[in-house]
Enzyme design. Structure first.
Site, PDB file in Angstrom:
ATOM      1  CD1 TRP A  57      52.018  32.535  89.871  1.00  0.00           C
ATOM      2  CD2 TRP A  57      49.985  33.237  89.253  1.00  0.00           C
ATOM      3  NE1 TRP A  57      52.096  32.931  88.550  1.00  0.00           N
ATOM      4  CE2 TRP A  57      50.865  33.369  88.148  1.00  0.00           C
ATOM      5  CE3 TRP A  57      48.657  33.620  89.105  1.00  0.00           C
ATOM      6  CZ2 TRP A  57      50.445  33.881  86.912  1.00  0.00           C
ATOM      7  CZ3 TRP A  57      48.241  34.132  87.883  1.00  0.00           C
ATOM      8  CH2 TRP A  57      49.126  34.248  86.802  1.00  0.00           C
TER       9      TRP A  57
ATOM     10  CG  ASP B  95      57.280  30.606  82.918  1.00  0.00           C
ATOM     11  OD1 ASP B  95      56.098  30.928  82.748  1.00  0.00           O
ATOM     12  OD2 ASP B  95      58.231  31.326  82.587  1.00  0.00           O
TER      13      ASP B  95
ATOM     14  CD  GLN C  74      59.527  31.464  87.827  1.00  0.00           C
ATOM     15  OE1 GLN C  74      59.535  32.690  87.846  1.00  0.00           O
ATOM     16  NE2 GLN C  74      60.466  30.746  88.438  1.00  0.00           N
TER      17      GLN C  74
ATOM     18  CD  GLU D  93      58.975  35.863  79.029  1.00  0.00           C
ATOM     19  OE1 GLU D  93      59.264  36.592  79.995  1.00  0.00           O
ATOM     20  OE2 GLU D  93      57.889  35.243  78.956  1.00  0.00           O
TER      21      GLU D  93
END
Length: 476
Positions: free
Chosen positions: A26, A29, A45, A210
């Site tokens: 996976w 960001d 990420q 964010e």
């Protein structure tokens, strides 16, 4: 990045040819986007052990030209005292030949509640840009300020006049989103400056801000961020969470940001968590996660999930951010397949087998009569992505076959429509009138789709089709 527990890629049917992704697992960001020691670096990420979100690592790739990327070893792995449950998003900065990463350490309490956590800010460093050492005195900021909730993450660091600044996404104790700033003279000791801007309402500007990014562009200060919790307003703010910007002026002496209203940067379904860097020639380059939390991700069945957008240059014009593909992407063009000026009576197939292509379209507009143009990415008579433009309203409407909700965007009145479209195996990025309006979308098919142009009235267009390299990202 080899690890006996790393998930394996089982199928390449949706794999992208020139977008940064992970070998498997996976990603979300982008982090630490920077230029260091002759390379552009982008981190992201990453959960290498499954195609689901999990304890966040920092994946890593680098490029000399923003086009051809090579995978590097994972830069940050969670599990130390300062980041036991995740190395969350952050940024990078070079100082005296050393590359510093700033990131959020994520920590869960022992009650099993995933919404019950705390966060701190940490640093790691490298002299070669590949191998990173976590700072022995982490955390550099141990806890959130007293007027904050536990939402306290995503540090972006920059330097101005010999002082370093860190902006963080946060939530004030009143429950609304805000951006807070710290300052430092050495990147090690940080002093709280306070909130520089906050949401003017929970539903209008969000409960949490964010991935903040802060920079000066063409004489104005820009706060680029991803607010959570904005309610849809007509045809705006239709994603679960938004990404956009405030334009204003920052007073470094008083740590206050005087700004205008929030504007979305990309009107597509799959664009979130932007990060920018300053190129050596002064361009402001942005990259984002090319997915969204609510998006379907069929590639998870194949052992991977998520990708980053192509790099894009930001320009400020008429109080609006324009976003265009970086000029380096022209080197992706492996072959010119078509170049023509023609009159379309009803429908024209522009690309027969779209897999890795760039499409340029110029269409003169006649304001004396109503015109409708439709760009469709389709297979077997089924439209995967359908983009409709009306010169009466100057509005674009985008429809996807796997989603019930439309997306909308408008441009200024003009006498010519220009589109630049990038198609990869499972993505399409559409730039309209030099990036005045942009849509970013994922799509999924195991066929090679067609790209067609339909018109309501006879229309003369000029168009060019390129075949692009489909192996611009190398996995070691």
């Amino acid at each position: 990045m080899t690890n006996k527990d790393t998930i394996e890629l089982t199928n390449t049917r949706y794999r992208l040819g020139y977008h940064v992704s992970a070998r498997s697992g996976w990603i979300n960001d982008p982090n630490g986007f920077c230029f260091f020691d002759g390379y552009y670096h982008v981190f992201f990420q990453h959960h290498p052990h499954s195609a689901e979100w999990g304890p966040m690592h920092w994946g890593h790739a680098r490029s000399k030209d923003l086009v051809h990327w090579e995978e590097l070893p994972i830069a940050l792995t969670p599990g130390d005292k300062e980041d036991e449950d995740g190395c969350f998003s952050g940024s990078a900065i070079e100082k005296d030949g050393v590359l510093y990463l700033f990131y959020t350490g994520h920590h869960y309490y022992d009650d099993g509640d995933k919404d019950h956590f705390w966060q701190n800010q940490n640093m790691a460093y490298s002299t070669d840009g590949i191998h990173f050492t976590k700072y022995e005195n982490n955390p550099i900021i141990a806890k959130e300020p007293g007027d904050n909730t536990h939402h306290f993450r995503d540090p972006k660091v920059w330097e101005k006049d010999g002082v370093y600044y860190m902006i963080l996404g946060s939530q004030g104790e009143d429950g609304v989103g805000r951006a807070i700033v710290y300052s430092s003279k050495d990147l090690l000791e940080w002093e709280y400056e306070g909130p520089i801007s906050k949401a003017n309402g929970l539903k209008t500007e969000g409960f949490m801000w964010e991935c903040p990014d802060f920079f000066n562009l063409d004489g104005k200060d820009i706060l680029l961020l991803s607010p959570q919790g904005i309610d849809a307003q007509g045809k705006d703010y239709l994603n679960l969470f938004q990404t956009g910007y405030f334009i204003g002026d920052y007073d470094y002496k008083t740590a206050t940001f005087t700004r205008g209203e929030f504007h979305e940067l990309d009107k597509g379904h799959d664009f979130y968590a932007t990060q920018t860097t300053l190129a050596p020639d002064g361009r402001r380059i942005v990259i984002a996660w090319m997915d969204m939390w609510e998006s379907p991700m069929p590639e998870q069945e194949d052992g991977w999930a998520g990708a980053l957008t192509i790099p894009r240059e930001l320009r400020l014009k008429n109080n609006h951010l324009y976003m265009t593909p970086v000029k380096e992407l022209e080197t992706l063009r492996a072959e010119e397949l078509k170049h023509d000026t023609t009159t379309v009576m009803k429908e024209l197939c522009l690309i027969k087998d779209a897999l890795s292509n760039e499409l340029l379209i110029d269409a003169p507009l006649d304001k004396s009569e109503e015109q409708e143009l439709i760009i469709s990415l389709k297979m077997s008579e089924n439209d995967l992505v359908l983009l409709t433009y009306s010169n009466k309203t100057n509005e674009f409407i985008l429809k996807r076959n796997d989603k019930d909700d439309l997306r909308y965007g408008t441009i200024q009145s003009c006498d010519k429509l220009s589109l630049r479209v990038f198609i990869d195996t499972s993505s399409i990025e559409i730039f309209i009138n030099d990036g005045e309006l942009v849509f970013t979308e994922r799509f999924y098919t195991e066929e090679k789709p067609e790209v067609c142009l339909s018109v309501s009235e006879k229309q003369t267009i000029s168009y060019t089709v390129y075949r692009l390299e489909n192996d611009a990202v190398s996995y070691n």
